[in-house]
Design an enzyme around this catalytic site. Sequence first.
Site, PDB file in Angstrom:
ATOM      1  N   GLU A 142       0.809  -1.230   0.000  1.00 23.58           N
ATOM      2  CA  GLU A 142       0.000   0.000   0.000  1.00 23.58           C
ATOM      3  C   GLU A 142       0.840   1.276   0.000  1.00 23.58           C
ATOM      4  O   GLU A 142       0.653   2.154   0.836  1.00 23.58           O
ATOM      5  CB  GLU A 142      -0.967  -0.014   1.196  1.00 23.58           C
ATOM      6  CG  GLU A 142      -1.913  -1.194   1.160  1.00 23.58           C
ATOM      7  CD  GLU A 142      -2.747  -1.340   2.434  1.00 23.58           C
ATOM      8  OE1 GLU A 142      -2.878  -0.377   3.197  1.00 23.58           O
ATOM      9  OE2 GLU A 142      -3.269  -2.452   2.653  1.00 23.58           O
ATOM     10  N   ASN A 184       2.036  -5.165  -3.055  1.00 21.55           N
ATOM     11  CA  ASN A 184       0.651  -5.527  -2.712  1.00 21.55           C
ATOM     12  C   ASN A 184      -0.169  -4.263  -2.451  1.00 21.55           C
ATOM     13  O   ASN A 184       0.279  -3.366  -1.737  1.00 21.55           O
ATOM     14  CB  ASN A 184       0.700  -6.384  -1.431  1.00 21.55           C
ATOM     15  CG  ASN A 184      -0.638  -6.990  -1.059  1.00 21.55           C
ATOM     16  OD1 ASN A 184      -1.339  -7.540  -1.916  1.00 21.55           O
ATOM     17  ND2 ASN A 184      -1.013  -6.903   0.207  1.00 21.55           N
ATOM     18  N   HIS A 220     -10.490  -6.584  -1.113  1.00 18.35           N
ATOM     19  CA  HIS A 220     -11.456  -6.420  -0.018  1.00 18.35           C
ATOM     20  C   HIS A 220     -12.710  -5.792  -0.631  1.00 18.35           C
ATOM     21  O   HIS A 220     -12.714  -4.619  -0.996  1.00 18.35           O
ATOM     22  CB  HIS A 220     -10.876  -5.510   1.074  1.00 18.35           C
ATOM     23  CG  HIS A 220      -9.722  -6.112   1.793  1.00 18.35           C
ATOM     24  ND1 HIS A 220      -9.863  -7.236   2.595  1.00 18.35           N
ATOM     25  CD2 HIS A 220      -8.407  -5.783   1.830  1.00 18.35           C
ATOM     26  CE1 HIS A 220      -8.674  -7.550   3.092  1.00 18.35           C
ATOM     27  NE2 HIS A 220      -7.781  -6.697   2.642  1.00 18.35           N
ATOM     28  N   GLU A 250      -5.975 -10.892  -0.488  1.00 15.32           N
ATOM     29  CA  GLU A 250      -6.704 -10.635   0.762  1.00 15.32           C
ATOM     30  C   GLU A 250      -8.214 -10.661   0.513  1.00 15.32           C
ATOM     31  O   GLU A 250      -8.959  -9.795   0.976  1.00 15.32           O
ATOM     32  CB  GLU A 250      -6.280  -9.278   1.354  1.00 15.32           C
ATOM     33  CG  GLU A 250      -4.782  -9.157   1.561  1.00 15.32           C
ATOM     34  CD  GLU A 250      -4.357  -7.869   2.267  1.00 15.32           C
ATOM     35  OE1 GLU A 250      -5.204  -7.176   2.862  1.00 15.32           O
ATOM     36  OE2 GLU A 250      -3.152  -7.567   2.233  1.00 15.32           O
ATOM     37  N   ASP A 252     -12.000 -10.876   0.533  1.00 12.61           N
ATOM     38  CA  ASP A 252     -13.187 -11.029   1.391  1.00 12.61           C
ATOM     39  C   ASP A 252     -14.318 -10.184   0.819  1.00 12.61           C
ATOM     40  O   ASP A 252     -14.095  -9.327  -0.032  1.00 12.61           O
ATOM     41  CB  ASP A 252     -12.917 -10.732   2.879  1.00 12.61           C
ATOM     42  CG  ASP A 252     -12.377  -9.358   3.194  1.00 12.61           C
ATOM     43  OD1 ASP A 252     -12.485  -8.458   2.338  1.00 12.61           O
ATOM     44  OD2 ASP A 252     -11.856  -9.178   4.319  1.00 12.61           O
TER      45      ASP A 252
HETATM   46  O1  G3I Z   1     -10.195  -7.927  17.961  1.00 15.71           O
HETATM   47  C1  G3I Z   1      -9.423  -7.163  18.896  1.00 15.71           C
HETATM   48  C2  G3I Z   1     -10.292  -6.645  20.015  1.00 15.71           C
HETATM   49  O2  G3I Z   1     -10.801  -7.739  20.732  1.00 15.71           O
HETATM   50  C3  G3I Z   1      -9.441  -5.741  20.907  1.00 15.71           C
HETATM   51  O3  G3I Z   1     -10.249  -5.182  21.889  1.00 15.71           O
HETATM   52  C4  G3I Z   1      -8.813  -4.623  20.091  1.00 15.71           C
HETATM   53  C5  G3I Z   1      -7.903  -3.720  20.928  1.00 15.71           C
HETATM   54  O4  G3I Z   1      -6.991  -3.031  20.111  1.00 15.71           O
HETATM   55  O5  G3I Z   1      -8.044  -5.188  19.069  1.00 15.71           O
HETATM   56  C6  G3I Z   1      -8.775  -5.996  18.162  1.00 15.71           C
HETATM   57  O6  G3I Z   1      -7.864  -6.466  17.236  1.00 15.71           O
HETATM   58  C7  G3I Z   1      -7.597  -5.684  16.129  1.00 15.71           C
HETATM   59  C8  G3I Z   1      -7.690  -6.620  14.945  1.00 15.71           C
HETATM   60  O7  G3I Z   1      -7.287  -5.952  13.810  1.00 15.71           O
HETATM   61  C9  G3I Z   1      -9.111  -7.163  14.712  1.00 15.71           C
HETATM   62  O8  G3I Z   1      -9.158  -7.911  13.512  1.00 15.71           O
HETATM   63  C10 G3I Z   1      -6.229  -5.048  16.259  1.00 15.71           C
HETATM   64  O9  G3I Z   1      -6.221  -4.065  17.268  1.00 15.71           O
HETATM   65  C11 G3I Z   1      -5.854  -4.431  14.950  1.00 15.71           C
HETATM   66  O10 G3I Z   1      -4.540  -3.918  14.982  1.00 15.71           O
HETATM   67  C12 G3I Z   1      -5.952  -5.468  13.863  1.00 15.71           C
HETATM   68  O11 G3I Z   1      -5.844  -4.881  12.656  1.00 15.71           O
HETATM   69  C13 G3I Z   1      -5.235  -5.553  11.568  1.00 15.71           C
HETATM   70  C14 G3I Z   1      -5.079  -4.501  10.506  1.00 15.71           C
HETATM   71  O12 G3I Z   1      -4.525  -5.084   9.348  1.00 15.71           O
HETATM   72  C15 G3I Z   1      -4.194  -3.354  10.954  1.00 15.71           C
HETATM   73  O13 G3I Z   1      -4.072  -2.398   9.991  1.00 15.71           O
HETATM   74  C16 G3I Z   1      -6.126  -6.680  11.058  1.00 15.71           C
HETATM   75  O14 G3I Z   1      -6.157  -7.753  11.988  1.00 15.71           O
HETATM   76  C17 G3I Z   1      -5.576  -7.200   9.730  1.00 15.71           C
HETATM   77  O15 G3I Z   1      -6.485  -8.097   9.170  1.00 15.71           O
HETATM   78  C18 G3I Z   1      -5.390  -6.026   8.780  1.00 15.71           C
HETATM   79  O16 G3I Z   1      -4.855  -6.510   7.588  1.00 15.71           O
HETATM   80  C19 G3I Z   1      -4.630  -5.559   6.537  1.00 15.71           C
HETATM   81  C20 G3I Z   1      -3.452  -6.056   5.738  1.00 15.71           C
HETATM   82  O17 G3I Z   1      -2.347  -6.258   6.565  1.00 15.71           O
HETATM   83  C21 G3I Z   1      -3.098  -5.079   4.603  1.00 15.71           C
HETATM   84  N1  G3I Z   1      -4.260  -4.833   3.779  1.00 15.71           N
HETATM   85  C22 G3I Z   1      -5.463  -4.395   4.496  1.00 15.71           C
HETATM   86  C23 G3I Z   1      -5.824  -5.413   5.580  1.00 15.71           C
HETATM   87  C24 G3I Z   1      -7.115  -5.017   6.250  1.00 15.71           C
HETATM   88  O18 G3I Z   1      -6.957  -3.807   6.956  1.00 15.71           O
END
Ligand code: G3I
Length: 332
Positions: A142, A184, A220, A250, A252
């Site tokens: 990105e 990506n 997405h 990715e 969905d």
């Molecule tokens: O689910 C928990 C929640 O229970 C908790 O209270 C909270 C506290 O911070 O966190 C939650 O988790 C979050 C999680 O996403 C939920 O899926 C994390 O904080 C958060 O950092 C995490 O974000 C990730 C995101 O990238 C960060 O930018 C996602 O997991 C992940 O799927 C996402 O992936 C990105 C790719 O790397 C790049 N392309 C876009 C894609 C979607 O954003």
Amino acid sequence: MVSQSPTQAIALSLTLRTLAEIRGVNIGVSVGAEELQTIPTYAGLVAREFNILTTENAMKFETLRPTMDQYDFTDADSIVNYAQTHDMQVRGHTLVWTNQLPTWLIKRNWTRDQLLDILHEHIITVVSRYRGRIVVWDVVNEALNKSGELAEDNYWMKGIGPDYVELAFQWAHQADPDARLFYNDFSNEGLGPKSNGVFKMVLDLVNRGVPIHGVGFQMHNDLSWSLSPEDVAANLKRLADLGLEVHVTEMDVRIEQPSTKDELDAQAKIYGEVLGICLLASNCTTYVIWGLSDNYSWIPYFFPGWGSALIFDHTYQPKPAYYALIEKLLER
Ligand code: G3I
């Protein structure tokens, strides 16, 4: 020759994985280390249905680098080991991104030379550790804005300048000359300013001999997904003409909650269509879904009120989208 119906395929234990292997493509899923270690149903389904894993968060800078002087490879190792045990490949995600950077990094002012040292050391350390075990890396994630220009507000762009992109690819290649190296991004699948910007950037890299091997289309989507298959095919083709591979990285399809049966069917159609486009393109070799089941999706957290984005539901049961993929893999 595959000639079963989707239902027969299930009865015969023909999974996404077995069918994809027959078709010569990879089918993958992004995973978390904790889920793989602690939820046998999750782990079993992953190994049964997929042959390539993406590390959803385990290889991001903030996860690997809790402090400046320490690496934490616990989760990353655990996913790579799981993949090896089950004869699956791994997509390493991601070496250079503006998000999910640790506080110790972003809260301090660094000189350009210091940032170059930090990024160089990070890429060499991480890619060398998994040399030969991670077949493909999302090296840069990105980097472009919606107009297809290098985003000026990107952390690495601000600190290093535009050459951070090519340097990252060169360093990753030095650390593992056999790894496939990808750029990506999202909204770069069809034809338009963003995908033109990606094309222009990768054309320039290829022309200058920078080691890049492919482009990731994140995909997405929501139910309004309406890209013309011809545009996506044309985009795939111009990348193929450069000798570049494409991965759907990715996938969905989110739905506003609660989802109806018609919406799940519409979702299935999109999952199937995207796989169909990939199967038709000689350079599209991998189709990765962003999460296993609806209870492990980033969507409800980032899009409150939305969900049901994946091919297995909260109880790991296959949804219409799963059968649409089976059906697409059975088509000739
Ligand atoms: O689910 C928990 C929640 O229970 C908790 O209270 C909270 C506290 O911070 O966190 C939650 O988790 C979050 C999680 O996403 C939920 O899926 C994390 O904080 C958060 O950092 C995490 O974000 C990730 C995101 O990238 C960060 O930018 C996602 O997991 C992940 O799927 C996402 O992936 C990105 C790719 O790397 C790049 N392309 C876009 C894609 C979607 O954003």
